[in-house]
Each structure stands twice: as C-alpha cells, then as structure tokens.
Design an enzyme around this catalytic site. Structure first.
Site, PDB file in Angstrom:
ATOM      1  N   ASN A 170       0.842  -1.589   0.240  1.00 34.64           N
ATOM      2  CA  ASN A 170      -0.319   0.253   0.078  1.00 34.64           C
ATOM      3  C   ASN A 170       0.453   1.632   0.104  1.00 34.64           C
ATOM      4  O   ASN A 170       1.933   1.038   0.327  1.00 34.64           O
ATOM      5  CB  ASN A 170      -1.273  -0.127   1.148  1.00 34.64           C
ATOM      6  N   HIS A 573      -9.744   0.244  -1.391  1.00 35.07           N
ATOM      7  CA  HIS A 573      -9.735   0.202  -0.109  1.00 35.07           C
ATOM      8  C   HIS A 573     -11.342  -0.957  -0.164  1.00 35.07           C
ATOM      9  O   HIS A 573     -11.972  -0.371   0.722  1.00 35.07           O
ATOM     10  CB  HIS A 573     -10.184   1.328   0.478  1.00 35.07           C
TER      11      HIS A 573
END
Length: 643
Positions: A170, A573
């Site tokens: 990420n 997400h």
C-alpha cells in the site's frame, strides 16, 4: 552515516537490478557506465546484506506435509494434524492474530498463507518500490467486471500474495479514519457492538502504535499516540517541496492546516501524513512488525506459506454447523492437505466456497449449503479516486523513479546509493505525501451562490464533523480527489467452485447520483487549490496536453462529469462484504466477529467493517485484529477452553 541492512533474495536482487539498469541508453558509453555504477552499488548492497546475516524463521514452513495430512493418505477421516486455532490468510490482519494469539503458550496456532514471506524482499521494504510488484506472481492481479459508469472499463484490483498482505504494497499512509466512523459501527453492528465505539476501540490503535516524534513536527501531541506497540509510525519518508506547497495552497484555499490527522478531534484539515516507515527508511508491514524472529521461535506457532485454503471443514451433526478444520493446497492440481482446529477457525475469505453464503448463488455452482447467509459477498464498498496530473516547472518531481530516459536512470541509480547509505532520499516517498480531508457541504469551501457543482441531496458522512472527501498529493505527477463516503454498493461473487479461480468483482462505482455529485464538488475545490499560491506558482498553466488537468477549471459541467467517469480509479480500499451487522440487516458476523449461525468460525479483516471508514483502511484493519485477538482469548478463557 547509517547504512541499511535489508535481507535479500536472488529473485528480488534481480528485480532491483533490472529497475536500476534498464533503459540506460543501450550500448552507449554512458549507458555502460550507468550500468556499471548501478551494478557496483547493488553488489555492495547484497554483500552488506549477506554479511549481516539472515534472521532465523523456524516457524515458517514451506513443506505442507509438515503442517497437515494429505487428504486420502490419512488412516481415517479424523486423523489430521490438530491445532487449537487455524488462521486462514496471513495478510494485514492474519499476522497480527498469529502473533497475539500465540502469546498464550497453551494455544497451538497455525497461520496459512498462499504467498511467501516478504520480509527479505527489497521491493517491499523500500517504500517507493512496491509498484514494481504489480503484475507479478507476488500479487493477486485481479480485475473488476466492466463498470458501466466508468466508460465500460475494468479496474485493476491488486491484492498482495505474501505475508503481511496489502500492508506490503500500500501507500503507507497511517490514518485512523474519523472518530465518528467507529461510533457509527457501534450503531450498525448489532447487539454488543457498543464496544466498537471510538472511546473504547481507540485503545487498539494505541496498542499497535510505536509513534516516533519528529523535530520537524513539534505540534503533534505525542501522548495522543501509542509508543509501545510493534508498528513504528512517524513522519519518516520523503517530503517533497511541492508537497509543502500543496499543504500551503490548501490552507489558503480554506482547508484548515493540521499538525496531525490522527487525533480524537478528527481529521478535517490538511497535513503531512504519518507513514508506516521506520527510522531507517524501511516499510513497516504486519509481517515485519508482528512475525519477528522472537515470535516465530515460539514452539506453539507454525506459519505455512504457499498454502492456499480451498475450503473449510464443518461438523454438521449438532444443532448448528461447526467449523472444525481447513483444507488447503499449494496449487490447483497439487495434493490437498487438511488440518483440524480444536477451538476456532479465523479467516478472511472462502466462506462461499465452503458453503456459507447466498443459497441460490451456491446452488448455481453446485456447492452444498452449510449455512445460508445472504449477506456474504454483498455490500461491497470501496473508495473511488479521480486522478488529476499537472505539469510543474521546478524540475523536482520524482518522475525519474518510473521514467525510462538515460538521465532519469542516472538519477535513479544515485537515489539508490543515497538510500543504501542513509535510508533517506527520494526512494522513501510513500507516493501520497500529504492529504486534506473536508466535507462536500463546507460553507467555507462552497459558499452560497458560488459557481460550484450542486450539493449532494443526502449526507453520507458518519457525523457532522466527519469528512466525505479527501485530496492527496504525489511528487510523481498527480493529485487525487477521493470520495471517502460513497453510497454505491457492489458485490464479490464466485465464478465457479474452483478455489484457484479469481472471483467476479463488481464495485458498482458511481452508481448513485450522490457519489457523482460529491466527486464533482471535490473536483471544483481541487482545481481551486491548483490555482492557489504557492502551488499555482510552480504549475505550468500553459500545458496543452489533454491528459493533464490544466483545462479543468474552465470545464463545462458536462465535461467535468465525463472527466470524472473516464479518470475514476480505485484507491484499493475494499470493505464490508462480511460486515458486522444483525442477521436481519444482511450481516455476516456479530459484534464478536462470529459468523451468524456457525460455531467456531470468525472473520477478521476489513470485510467486517459495517461501513467503510472515511479514511485509509490499513490502520483500522490492524486495530480490528488487535481487538479480535483480545475477544478470542477472553472467550476461550470464559468457556474454560483456555488454560
């Protein structure tokens, strides 16, 4: 001067070498010199790593025969290796669970992970290098179904295939979300969910945090952060000059300047983000933080890598089905293995493949129904993002990290040398260095009678002081405009009963007028920031390339709407497909994260979020795993199943 010690594999060294020496001008003299210099740098790095030694990781097991029994070779159907707790998936949450639960030496814990360890991989540990793993075998390279509201495009949905999960790939933004998000969870989660409210849940953020104060950010209140947790966070990492210009421009445009986006006061404002980067410039993942050599030396913990779970095993003789084990394999046509779980199975996926889900969908794929739960795979939420690229005039962007020109290659080789020697420099960028959170109804940003897109007709925020929009700035050519409280809901369904076939992912992006209106409002503020000093002073407003966003401030409403549809992407997400909610509301798990109607089975990851947070999801997922560990240990102790 501190040098950097990163354990490295031959495969990863080859990848890193390719990154540095590709595209250096063919066989030119300059190209040969660049390659030679880069090679010396990488050889020095490798030798330093070898000299430093590699940590012993005795619990990590690649031979699955030493973990479970081969199906069909057991003396009886009940003769399988037995553990107290089996955790399916060694991702962001799984590593936390394995570490915390194995702290009790009376619990035998097995963690199953389809990928491998990433703690030796420089493409993981170097903050800016994670994009090089996309498209490789280290990642599940998933794609959505065709999205009719984004020009019929499929969107890339990478999921990490390694210990640490997506904490390994990420953008390293450490963010709680807004306090009101968790008060909303307490309202939506059903009976017993009051402990998920911010005043109680916040302690789990503090539990995992090891906040390192920064002299450059003295206004951050250190005692509002945890200091003894396993995950080091702080203001480490690159801070580009244009990042500061973005912060200053947002402030002048009406977004309050904050010292810290992670406080009980919420995150409405703009600030440099805290990162999951340690003081030596390395990415912190849940594997590196929680599965340390000391943890992996515990005799009651075993970690199996290269182990893809294929289905759960249930005992259906009681009043309700009970999860009693897991079947797994290395790859599609390899031997299947089984293990038994005496006390609990904890997982992040494979519910449908195991017969837990919507009856009609399971019947479609000839999967016997163990527990009919209509909510499994539904209520998918994700944060959409619209990227806007602009040309800057200072020449200080970090585009050289991904460019193929010879000069940029020289810059990249130099950046690697700086990183090796100091753990600092451009390679420590987390790509999204600063963020601004605000509301689409803020009267300061959207004054009455102003020429801005119409306001949304409903309020999707979790509270009156919670955001529904975010900007973030990157020194690598784009600003992002993100809707953090979307109302569009999608689903994830099976394509077949084959556990090795990727699922059908339909986020259903901007399927509501609300989401489109919020993003358009965000775009109007973003373009205003672009034309606010000091950011405006370094933007080339004469750039004519239509792929850049310089024309957006004068765009017609229809042009702006088309731009949003054509440039919308995911912020990676995904949440809420096994959400915590009452069964009557389509929930999959209760407030204890136990699957409705199934004994001995919990889900622990971002899929349990009752609704998506108005921020980044890694921190909340880690906190969920910390809380789940406590709940599991408390339950086992209360029932007399824990010594």
């Amino acid at each position: 001067m501190a040098s950097l010690n990163l354990p490295i594999s031959a495969e990863s060294l080859a990848s890193l070498t390719s990154l540095v020496v590709d595209y250096t001008g063919g066989d030119s003299r300059l190209g040969r010199r660049v390659r030679l210099g880069a090679a010396f740098t990488l050889v020095a790095l490798a030798l330093r790593i070898v000299a430093s030694g590699r940590p012993k990781r005795s619990a990590v097991q690649r031979d699955l025969r030493k973990v479970g029994k081969v199906v069909g070779e057991a003396e009886s159907e009940d003769n399988f290796d037995e553990y107290d707790v089996v955790i399916v998936g060694g991702g962001t949450a799984g590593c936390v669970l394995a570490s915390r639960l194995s702290e009790n030496r009376d619990l035998r814990v097995l963690l199953l992970e389809a990928g491998d360890s990433a703690v030796k991989d420089p493409l993981v540990r170097i903050p800016s290098a994670f994009t090089l793993m996309l498209g490789t075998a280290k990642v599940f390279n998933l794609f959505t179904t065709l999205q009719q509201n984004t020009g019929g495009r499929r969107h890339f949905w990478p999921r990490a295939k390694m210990l640490g999960g997506c904490s390994s790939i990420n953008a390293l933004i450490f963010h709680y979300g807004d306090p009101a998000d968790y008060d909303e969870w307490a309202r939506l989660g059903g009976e017993g969910a009051e402990t998920w409210a911010y005043k109680d849940f916040h302690k789990y953020f503090l539990k995992f945090e090891k906040f390192v104060p920064s002299k450059a950010h003295p206004q951050v209140v250190a005692n509002e952060h945890g200091v003894n947790g396993p995950i080091e966070v702080g203001f480490h990492g690159n801070h580009a000059a244009n990042t500061q210009r973005f912060i200053d421009a947002c402030s002048r445009a009406g977004i309050p300047r904050l010292a810290d986006l992670n406080t009980p006061r919420g995150s409405l404002g703009v600030a440099k983000v805290l990162t999951y980067i340690d003081s030596r410039g390395r990415r912190v993942t849940t594997e590196s933080a929680y599965l340390t050599p000391a943890v992996l030396s515990r005799p009651n913990l075993k970690v199996a890598v290269g182990a893809t779970a294929t289905r759960l095993i249930f005992d259906t003789t009681g009043p309700s089905p009970r999860a009693v084990g897991v079947e797994f394999a290395s790859f599609k046509h390899s031997a299947r293995f089984r293990v038994r779980a005496k006390k609990e199975v904890i997982l992040a996926y494979i519910l449908m493949l195991s017969g837990v889900g919507p009856e009609a969908h399971l019947a479609e794929h000839k999967i016997p129904v163990v527990a009919p739960l209509s909510g499994v795979g539904e209520h998918l939420m994700d944060h959409p993002v619209v990227n806007v690229a602009v040309a800057e005039t200072t020449g200080t962007s970090l585009n050289f990290l991904k460019s193929k020109t010879t000069w940029h290659q020289i810059q990249r080789a130099y950046a690697y040398l700086i990183y090796y020697l100091t753990g600092k420099g451009p390679l420590t960028t987390n790509v999204a260095e600063a963020a601004a959170f605000f509301r689409s109804t803020d009267p300061v940003l959207f004054p009455p009678n102003a020429a801005v897109p119409p306001a949304p007709t409903e309020d999707s925020t979790s509270g009156p002081h919670a955001p529904d929009l975010e900007f973030f700035v990157s020194p690598m050519a784009f600003n992002g405009n993100t809707s953090h409280r979307p109302t569009s809901l999608g689903n994830i369904l099976l394509k077949s009963s084959d556990p090795f076939e990727h699922p059908a992912i339909n986020p259903n992006y901007i399927s509501t007028e609300h989401d489109l209106a919020v993003l358009e409002r965000g775009m109007s503020v973003l373009t205003r920031v672009m034309y606010t000093s000091p950011l405006a002073d370094v933007i080339d407003h004469t750039a004519a390339d239509v792929r850049l966003g310089h024309w957006l401030p004068t765009a017609k409403p229809t042009e702006l709407r088309t731009y949003v549809r054509n440039y919308l992407e995911t912020l990676y997400h995904p949440t809420s497909t096994a959400r915590m909610a009452p069964l009557s509301d389509g929930g999959v798990v209760d407030a204890q994260l136990k699957v409705h109607g199934v004994r001995g089975l919990r889900v622990v990851d971002a899929s349990i979020f009752p609704t998506i947070v108005s921020g980044h999801t890694a921190g909340p997922t880690i906190a969920v795993a910390e809380k789940a560990s406590d709940m599991i240990l408390q339950d086992l102790a209360a029932s007399g199943r824990l010594a």
